[in-house]
Write a protein that holds these residues in place. Sequence first.
Motif, mmCIF file in Angstrom:
data_model
loop_
_atom_site.group_PDB
_atom_site.id
_atom_site.type_symbol
_atom_site.label_atom_id
_atom_site.label_comp_id
_atom_site.label_asym_id
_atom_site.label_seq_id
_atom_site.Cartn_x
_atom_site.Cartn_y
_atom_site.Cartn_z
ATOM 1 N N MET A 1 -0.799 3.573 13.299
ATOM 2 C CA MET A 1 -1.950 2.707 13.073
ATOM 3 C C MET A 1 -1.547 1.458 12.286
ATOM 4 O O MET A 1 -1.946 0.333 12.618
ATOM 5 N N ALA A 2 -0.729 1.653 11.253
ATOM 6 C CA ALA A 2 -0.261 0.517 10.451
ATOM 7 C C ALA A 2 0.554 -0.441 11.307
ATOM 8 O O ALA A 2 0.427 -1.669 11.187
ATOM 9 N N SER A 3 1.379 0.113 12.194
ATOM 10 C CA SER A 3 2.190 -0.721 13.078
ATOM 11 C C SER A 3 1.311 -1.489 14.057
ATOM 12 O O SER A 3 1.521 -2.685 14.303
ATOM 13 N N ARG A 4 0.330 -0.819 14.619
ATOM 14 C CA ARG A 4 -0.565 -1.453 15.590
ATOM 15 C C ARG A 4 -1.359 -2.595 14.962
ATOM 16 O O ARG A 4 -1.641 -3.613 15.607
ATOM 17 N N LEU A 5 -1.715 -2.443 13.668
ATOM 18 C CA LEU A 5 -2.489 -3.473 12.969
ATOM 19 C C LEU A 5 -1.598 -4.540 12.331
ATOM 20 O O LEU A 5 -2.092 -5.460 11.683
ATOM 21 N N GLY A 6 -0.294 -4.380 12.492
ATOM 22 C CA GLY A 6 0.631 -5.393 11.995
ATOM 23 C C GLY A 6 0.871 -5.369 10.503
ATOM 24 O O GLY A 6 1.283 -6.379 9.918
ATOM 25 N N VAL A 7 0.643 -4.213 9.850
ATOM 26 C CA VAL A 7 0.840 -4.130 8.393
ATOM 27 C C VAL A 7 1.858 -3.049 8.031
ATOM 28 O O VAL A 7 1.916 -2.607 6.881
ATOM 29 N N ASP A 8 2.665 -2.629 9.003
ATOM 30 C CA ASP A 8 3.610 -1.548 8.755
ATOM 31 C C ASP A 8 4.624 -1.892 7.665
ATOM 32 O O ASP A 8 5.106 -1.008 6.952
ATOM 33 N N LYS A 9 4.934 -3.196 7.500
ATOM 34 C CA LYS A 9 5.870 -3.588 6.450
ATOM 35 C C LYS A 9 5.237 -3.523 5.058
ATOM 36 O O LYS A 9 5.939 -3.524 4.057
ATOM 37 N N ASN A 10 3.915 -3.481 5.026
ATOM 38 C CA ASN A 10 3.195 -3.427 3.744
ATOM 39 C C ASN A 10 2.789 -2.017 3.352
ATOM 40 O O ASN A 10 2.337 -1.785 2.221
ATOM 41 N N VAL A 11 2.928 -1.069 4.289
ATOM 42 C CA VAL A 11 2.450 0.297 4.062
ATOM 43 C C VAL A 11 3.629 1.254 3.932
ATOM 44 O O VAL A 11 4.516 1.280 4.781
ATOM 45 N N GLU A 12 3.607 2.046 2.864
ATOM 46 C CA GLU A 12 4.647 3.045 2.634
ATOM 47 C C GLU A 12 4.007 4.426 2.549
ATOM 48 O O GLU A 12 3.081 4.640 1.758
ATOM 49 N N LEU A 13 4.477 5.356 3.370
ATOM 50 C CA LEU A 13 3.950 6.718 3.383
ATOM 51 C C LEU A 13 4.979 7.650 2.755
ATOM 52 O O LEU A 13 6.112 7.749 3.226
ATOM 53 N N ILE A 14 4.571 8.342 1.686
ATOM 54 C CA ILE A 14 5.490 9.200 0.931
ATOM 55 C C ILE A 14 4.937 10.619 0.897
ATOM 56 O O ILE A 14 3.745 10.820 0.632
ATOM 57 N N LEU B 1 0.865 -1.179 0.000
ATOM 58 C CA LEU B 1 0.000 0.000 0.000
ATOM 59 C C LEU B 1 0.900 1.226 0.000
ATOM 60 O O LEU B 1 1.663 1.437 0.943
ATOM 61 N N ILE B 2 0.814 2.031 -1.062
ATOM 62 C CA ILE B 2 1.637 3.236 -1.164
ATOM 63 C C ILE B 2 0.719 4.453 -1.057
ATOM 64 O O ILE B 2 -0.142 4.671 -1.910
ATOM 65 N N LEU B 3 0.897 5.229 0.003
ATOM 66 C CA LEU B 3 0.112 6.438 0.220
ATOM 67 C C LEU B 3 1.009 7.639 -0.043
ATOM 68 O O LEU B 3 2.085 7.759 0.553
ATOM 69 N N VAL B 4 0.570 8.509 -0.934
ATOM 70 C CA VAL B 4 1.381 9.656 -1.355
ATOM 71 C C VAL B 4 0.630 10.944 -1.051
ATOM 72 O O VAL B 4 -0.497 11.125 -1.505
ATOM 73 N N GLY B 5 1.237 11.827 -0.284
ATOM 74 C CA GLY B 5 0.566 13.098 -0.020
ATOM 75 C C GLY B 5 1.256 13.967 1.009
ATOM 76 O O GLY B 5 1.437 15.162 0.816
ATOM 77 N N GLY B 6 1.629 13.386 2.136
ATOM 78 C CA GLY B 6 2.189 14.197 3.207
ATOM 79 C C GLY B 6 1.103 14.968 3.936
ATOM 80 O O GLY B 6 0.060 15.274 3.365
ATOM 81 N N GLY B 7 1.344 15.285 5.195
ATOM 82 C CA GLY B 7 0.356 16.042 5.961
ATOM 83 C C GLY B 7 0.440 15.744 7.440
ATOM 84 O O GLY B 7 1.303 14.996 7.909
ATOM 85 N N SER B 8 -0.493 16.312 8.196
ATOM 86 C CA SER B 8 -0.420 16.276 9.658
ATOM 87 C C SER B 8 -0.671 14.893 10.254
ATOM 88 O O SER B 8 -0.309 14.629 11.400
ATOM 89 N N MET B 9 -1.279 13.972 9.498
ATOM 90 C CA MET B 9 -1.609 12.656 10.041
ATOM 91 C C MET B 9 -0.555 11.589 9.733
ATOM 92 O O MET B 9 -0.780 10.410 9.991
ATOM 93 N N LYS B 10 0.579 11.989 9.221
ATOM 94 C CA LYS B 10 1.571 11.004 8.781
ATOM 95 C C LYS B 10 1.973 10.048 9.901
ATOM 96 O O LYS B 10 1.943 8.818 9.722
ATOM 97 N N GLU B 11 2.343 10.577 11.043
ATOM 98 C CA GLU B 11 2.782 9.716 12.141
ATOM 99 C C GLU B 11 1.626 8.900 12.702
ATOM 100 O O GLU B 11 1.806 7.745 13.108
ATOM 101 N N GLU B 12 0.448 9.480 12.736
ATOM 102 C CA GLU B 12 -0.731 8.754 13.225
ATOM 103 C C GLU B 12 -1.031 7.555 12.328
ATOM 104 O O GLU B 12 -1.331 6.454 12.817
ATOM 105 N N LEU B 13 -0.933 7.747 11.019
ATOM 106 C CA LEU B 13 -1.160 6.649 10.077
ATOM 107 C C LEU B 13 -0.065 5.588 10.202
ATOM 108 O O LEU B 13 -0.343 4.385 10.117
ATOM 109 N N ARG B 14 1.151 6.042 10.433
ATOM 110 C CA ARG B 14 2.266 5.099 10.602
ATOM 111 C C ARG B 14 2.049 4.237 11.854
ATOM 112 O O ARG B 14 2.252 3.020 11.835
#
Length: 371
Positions: A243-256, A228-241
């Motif tokens: 959340m991905a870690s808590r749900l166990g999908v942080d290795k599948n999610v890339e925030l750009i 999952l590649i999310l592209v945008g940047g913004g105030s929720m970047k760390e919150e989304l990161r």
Amino acid sequence: MRILFTASGSHIGGATMALMHLMLGLPSIGVKPILLSTPPRKDYLKLYRRLRERGVELILSKKRFRGALFWIWLTLSSLKVIKRLGIDLVHCHGTKEAAFVGLAAKLLKRRVIYTVEGDPLLEISFSPKRYRILDRFSLKILWRLGLSLADLVVGCSRWMAEHLRRYGVEASHIHNPIDYERFSSRSGRRAGRERIIVSIARFERVKGLDTLIKAAPRVVEEFPDTRLILVGGGSMKEELRRMASRLGVDKNVELIDYTPDVDEILAKASIAVLPSLYEPFGMAAAEAQASGLPVIATRVGGLQEIVRDGVDGFLIEPNDWRDLAGKIVKLLRDPELRARMSREARASAERFAPERIASSYLKIYLRALRR
């Protein structure tokens, strides 16, 4: 016919990008676009060069301005350019721009077209903590002023035009143009069998990206190699990161953070997702379609006018991560369905080509001049 557009070369958001795309198409129908702007950032040099090659006259300041200085410079420079170049119409696309540049145009008795790309008061309601009290107050005044100065108002979608009625504004609707040539040229270049889900959107509450993160575990459970590649940047970047870690999908999610080269990312993707809570138009959805991607989007605003449910993508309800996960899995399981929707998406997006949208705006310009 000479039309003045204005922009900041330091930051080009969705509204500004829409006017850039429109300028790409206007010279083909005999309209002369003139862009007054501060010098473009390095990321945007290619875009400004392309505008010049298409016949857009660029008037750039010698240096960049920020904050209040930018709006003072823009207002005074607009007055000079309108007089010096004999501008017929001024076309605005933003809340502050419509107020400041619109006022300059009216002082010189020029017609003003205002394309509304969103309701700032509605956007504030989704993320109230991002706006100081003074910002809210000033935006409310500038929003009303911009609307009152416009000779004709255009909504960037049918939904946006209808929404403006609550402010007592009668508006036409013309969809935003996209750089169809750029995105469609990369269509069909999918990267092998790699499963990539992409979302081009600011990392803000209104874009609903938490819905996509919540859907990720169900998708990864069946297709562990999905990215999952999310592209945008913004105030929720760390919150989304987190959340991905808590749900166990942080290795599948890339925030750009946002990059102008989104066409390269879309070219590698399998599916595009826009889980917005509010979307006046949805340029990212149209660009993804031009790239040949099935689009899964929420049934809100202008997205309903872009995605044809079951034809070139799917529409879901906002915040429904279960349905979103199910739709992603359905497309990943069925390559033939993906291929069919891909063909439909690319063909559908051609209606947003700059030349087609420019023809619609020509009618608006002529109507304003006849008033």
